[in-house]
Scaffold this motif. Structure first.
Motif, PDB file in Angstrom:
ATOM      1  N   LEU A 117      38.182  40.585  39.852  1.00 26.36           N
ATOM      2  CA  LEU A 117      37.536  41.284  40.835  1.00 26.36           C
ATOM      3  C   LEU A 117      37.978  41.411  42.462  1.00 26.36           C
ATOM      4  O   LEU A 117      39.760  41.244  42.014  1.00 26.36           O
ATOM      5  CB  LEU A 117      37.041  39.866  41.459  1.00 26.36           C
ATOM      6  N   THR A 167      34.647  39.190  48.050  1.00 23.71           N
ATOM      7  CA  THR A 167      34.994  38.190  46.649  1.00 23.71           C
ATOM      8  C   THR A 167      35.507  36.381  47.554  1.00 23.71           C
ATOM      9  O   THR A 167      35.929  36.366  48.392  1.00 23.71           O
ATOM     10  CB  THR A 167      36.489  38.389  46.173  1.00 23.71           C
ATOM     11  N   ALA A 173      31.973  38.297  42.813  1.00 22.28           N
ATOM     12  CA  ALA A 173      32.206  39.435  43.672  1.00 22.28           C
ATOM     13  C   ALA A 173      31.166  39.468  44.635  1.00 22.28           C
ATOM     14  O   ALA A 173      29.991  39.289  44.475  1.00 22.28           O
ATOM     15  CB  ALA A 173      31.301  40.580  42.559  1.00 22.28           C
ATOM     16  N   PHE A 224      38.823  38.585  50.561  1.00 26.12           N
ATOM     17  CA  PHE A 224      38.466  36.639  50.140  1.00 26.12           C
ATOM     18  C   PHE A 224      38.546  35.759  50.941  1.00 26.12           C
ATOM     19  O   PHE A 224      38.561  36.048  51.880  1.00 26.12           O
ATOM     20  CB  PHE A 224      39.331  37.239  47.949  1.00 26.12           C
TER      21      PHE A 224
END
Length: 271
Positions: A123, A154, A219, A128
């Protein structure tokens, strides 16, 4: 000086040369579990027997000031059971206290379950967010997922293997099944396993029982395409709630990517 040191998350071979040197020369170690640290020293064939001070979730706030003063006078090595101290492990309050007291803090980088899971997930890794351990209770867990349903980055979570199936079921209920989910189990260990699929697919797999250390990678939400009409309605709703037209337009433009001028003129025309 306070030294935060990353320790292996499963594979002893991941112990860095700097970590081994620090363990071999340390006089005092603040450890999440002193028994785990003793086993690490033995496994690495390190004969040094430093003073070990327990530092865990239940005593960190009480011990922080004392340990900071210890670190002011001499090197204090800080270890969690696995991975990097402070990251879903003890150490944050210690570093916070040290920073406030002007005591130097440095780091010996090492293995990280968060980064390992992110790297193998497939991903996006450019942006993130790490959310730590999911809440134990269904209601709290569902609330957490609802807060994150529009998160574009993410997401990485820790979870107990005993609650994995329930957590994935809740994830499917809130996020739906159009997101890629990756479950990483026992990273760096002999039985390492990485499974990809939808939340409901992985919940069915986990329903039979799962063992080991677990990371869940999810995701982020897809970018939403907003029409000018939708944006104007949002501006109108904010204005009806008491916001100035200019402020409402700027807020909606920021959240949707629509032009401020078009929103402002459209909202005026719709009056």
């Amino acid at each position: 000086m306070i030294i935060l040191a990353g320790t292996p998350i499963g594979n002893l071979g991941d112990a860095s040369a700097r970590l081994i040197e620090a363990l071999a020369t340390a006089q005092v170690i603040a450890a999440e579990d002193t028994r785990v640290t003793q086993r690490l020293l033995a496994a690495l064939h390190i004969e040094n027997r430093p003073r070990l001070i327990p530092l865990h979730d239940h005593n960190e706030r009480l011990k922080a000031a004392e340990l900071v003063e210890l670190g002011r006078e001499a090197d204090l090595l800080v270890l969690s059971d696995a991975g990097m101290p402070t990251v879903s492990d003890p150490g944050f309050h210690l570093v916070e206290t040290a920073a406030a007291a002007g005591v130097q803090v440095t780091v010996i980088p090492g293995p990280s379950a968060v980064l390992a899971a992110l790297a193998v997930s497939g991903l996006p890794t450019d942006r993130f967010t790490f959310e730590g351990f999911l809440p134990r209770k269904h209601g709290d867990r569902t609330s957490t997922f609802r807060e994150l349903v529009d998160e574009r980055r993410t997401m990485v979570f820790f979870e107990s293997p005993n609650r994995l199936a329930a957590a994935l079921t809740d994830l499917a209920a809130v996020f739906g099944d159009d997101r890629t989910v990756v479950v990483c189990r026992e990273l760096t260990k002999f039985y390492e396993e990485v499974r990809r699929g939808s939340a409901s697919e992985l919940a069915a797999w986990a329903a039979d029982g799962v063992k080991g250390e677990i990371c869940i990678v999810v995701a982020g939400a897809p970018k939403r395409v907003h029409s000018l009409e939708d944006g104007i309605r949002q501006v109108q709703a904010l204005v009806a709630g008491g916001e100035r037209m200019k402020d409402a337009t700027a807020s909606v433009a920021l959240s949707t990517g629509l032009g401020k001028r078009e929103l402002y003129e459209g909202a005026l025309a719709a009056r």
